[in-house]
Design a protein around this motif. Sequence first.
Motif, PDB file in Angstrom:
ATOM      1  N   GLY A  54       0.802  -1.219   0.000  1.00 52.82           N
ATOM      2  CA  GLY A  54       0.000   0.000   0.000  1.00 52.82           C
ATOM      3  C   GLY A  54       0.830   1.262   0.000  1.00 52.82           C
ATOM      4  O   GLY A  54       0.298   2.361  -0.191  1.00 52.82           O
ATOM      5  N   GLY A  55       2.138   1.118   0.204  1.00 46.38           N
ATOM      6  CA  GLY A  55       2.998   2.291   0.244  1.00 46.38           C
ATOM      7  C   GLY A  55       2.910   3.008   1.584  1.00 46.38           C
ATOM      8  O   GLY A  55       2.033   2.741   2.398  1.00 46.38           O
ATOM      9  N   GLY A  56       3.807   3.934   1.798  1.00 41.64           N
ATOM     10  CA  GLY A  56       3.817   4.686   3.047  1.00 41.64           C
ATOM     11  C   GLY A  56       5.230   5.075   3.424  1.00 41.64           C
ATOM     12  O   GLY A  56       6.215   4.538   2.900  1.00 41.64           O
ATOM     13  N   VAL A  57       5.353   6.041   4.345  1.00 39.88           N
ATOM     14  CA  VAL A  57       6.646   6.535   4.797  1.00 39.88           C
ATOM     15  C   VAL A  57       6.702   6.428   6.313  1.00 39.88           C
ATOM     16  O   VAL A  57       5.784   6.873   7.011  1.00 39.88           O
ATOM     17  CB  VAL A  57       6.853   8.010   4.371  1.00 39.88           C
ATOM     18  CG1 VAL A  57       8.178   8.537   4.918  1.00 39.88           C
ATOM     19  CG2 VAL A  57       6.811   8.147   2.863  1.00 39.88           C
ATOM     20  N   ASN A  58       7.769   5.819   6.835  1.00 44.03           N
ATOM     21  CA  ASN A  58       7.954   5.767   8.285  1.00 44.03           C
ATOM     22  C   ASN A  58       8.087   7.188   8.824  1.00 44.03           C
ATOM     23  O   ASN A  58       8.817   8.022   8.265  1.00 44.03           O
ATOM     24  CB  ASN A  58       9.209   4.966   8.634  1.00 44.03           C
ATOM     25  CG  ASN A  58       9.100   3.518   8.214  1.00 44.03           C
ATOM     26  OD1 ASN A  58       8.005   3.005   7.963  1.00 44.03           O
ATOM     27  ND2 ASN A  58      10.237   2.848   8.128  1.00 44.03           N
ATOM     28  N   SER A  59       7.397   7.463   9.925  1.00 49.78           N
ATOM     29  CA  SER A  59       7.430   8.820  10.456  1.00 49.78           C
ATOM     30  C   SER A  59       7.155   8.812  11.949  1.00 49.78           C
ATOM     31  O   SER A  59       6.587   7.861  12.493  1.00 49.78           O
ATOM     32  CB  SER A  59       6.383   9.701   9.752  1.00 49.78           C
ATOM     33  OG  SER A  59       5.067   9.257  10.042  1.00 49.78           O
ATOM     34  N   VAL A  60       7.582   9.880  12.597  1.00 47.29           N
ATOM     35  CA  VAL A  60       7.285  10.103  14.003  1.00 47.29           C
ATOM     36  C   VAL A  60       7.079  11.597  14.196  1.00 47.29           C
ATOM     37  O   VAL A  60       7.751  12.417  13.560  1.00 47.29           O
ATOM     38  CB  VAL A  60       8.427   9.574  14.913  1.00 47.29           C
ATOM     39  CG1 VAL A  60       9.732  10.309  14.643  1.00 47.29           C
ATOM     40  CG2 VAL A  60       8.039   9.699  16.381  1.00 47.29           C
TER      41      VAL A  60
END
Length: 298
Positions: A54-60
């Motif tokens: 599904g895609g996506g970017v690791n983030s905090v």
Amino acid sequence: MKKLFTIFLFLITIGVASAQDSTNTAPADTTYWLKSVEGTFALNQASFSGNWTGGGVNSVAFTTGIFARANYAKERWSWDNTVDLFYGVVKNQDEDSRKSNDRILIDSKVGLKAGEHWNYFASMTFASQFAKGYEFDDTGRTLISNFANPAYLTMALGMEYKPNDEFSLRISPFSPRFTFVTDTDLYLNVPDNYGVPIGETVRHEWLAMSLLADWNKQLSENINLKARYGMYANYETLAWNAIDHRLDVVLSAKVSNLVSVTLTMASLYDLDQDDKIQFSQGLGIGLVYKRGNFPEKK
């Protein structure tokens, strides 16, 4: 500029400290004081496996805020003090961290009752930010702001209309403002230098007027809406497109005594910063701590 800010912060501290009970002496009469301190903290995190289709970017990301008030009222006199502090950061994978929120607002107002819903008032407001701000593009980032660069110290003298505890409107025909940019190299990245003349560190606007409207509405038992609108107009450069406007809205919903959902929005138009309207928005779920003796609005 640092001396002015230190003196102003000292006066606010006196106002807040005066509202606290003494532990070393007999309890003082605090019936004329209403005080409140509210702290919030929200943390958001997202991560994806390398094969997540599904895609996506690791983030905090995190956002924190402190809202403090200390208001005094006795007979015809009142003294209202407000401190609003916001700061937030978001870090996406393979990108530098970026501010998601950054705001310092300190306001102090002395009032003298003039009628049933009207007061004479004198106020001082300081507005700035905590950390460096950057403009990002494909080649990297460019510094465009920093702590107290810019910073605004606004004084106001006029009349205040306050029909109830929810709404107030300050009308000031005399409202000098000082804009500070102490970084004398910032104009290399921001040609307009926030209106401060190149080579100087402060811009004086003596002949000006301002309006400030505050609305604090308890929409239901657990939902609160705060809105603050400010307008500033310099008589010497008076024109429709040269009037500054700022609108801040905070909508908060209490899930429990320690958890809340908060939506913040800010809209700004200032020709010395940009010729277009600026807009920011944030949504967070996190912890909230509140203490004080302000009556709950129903």
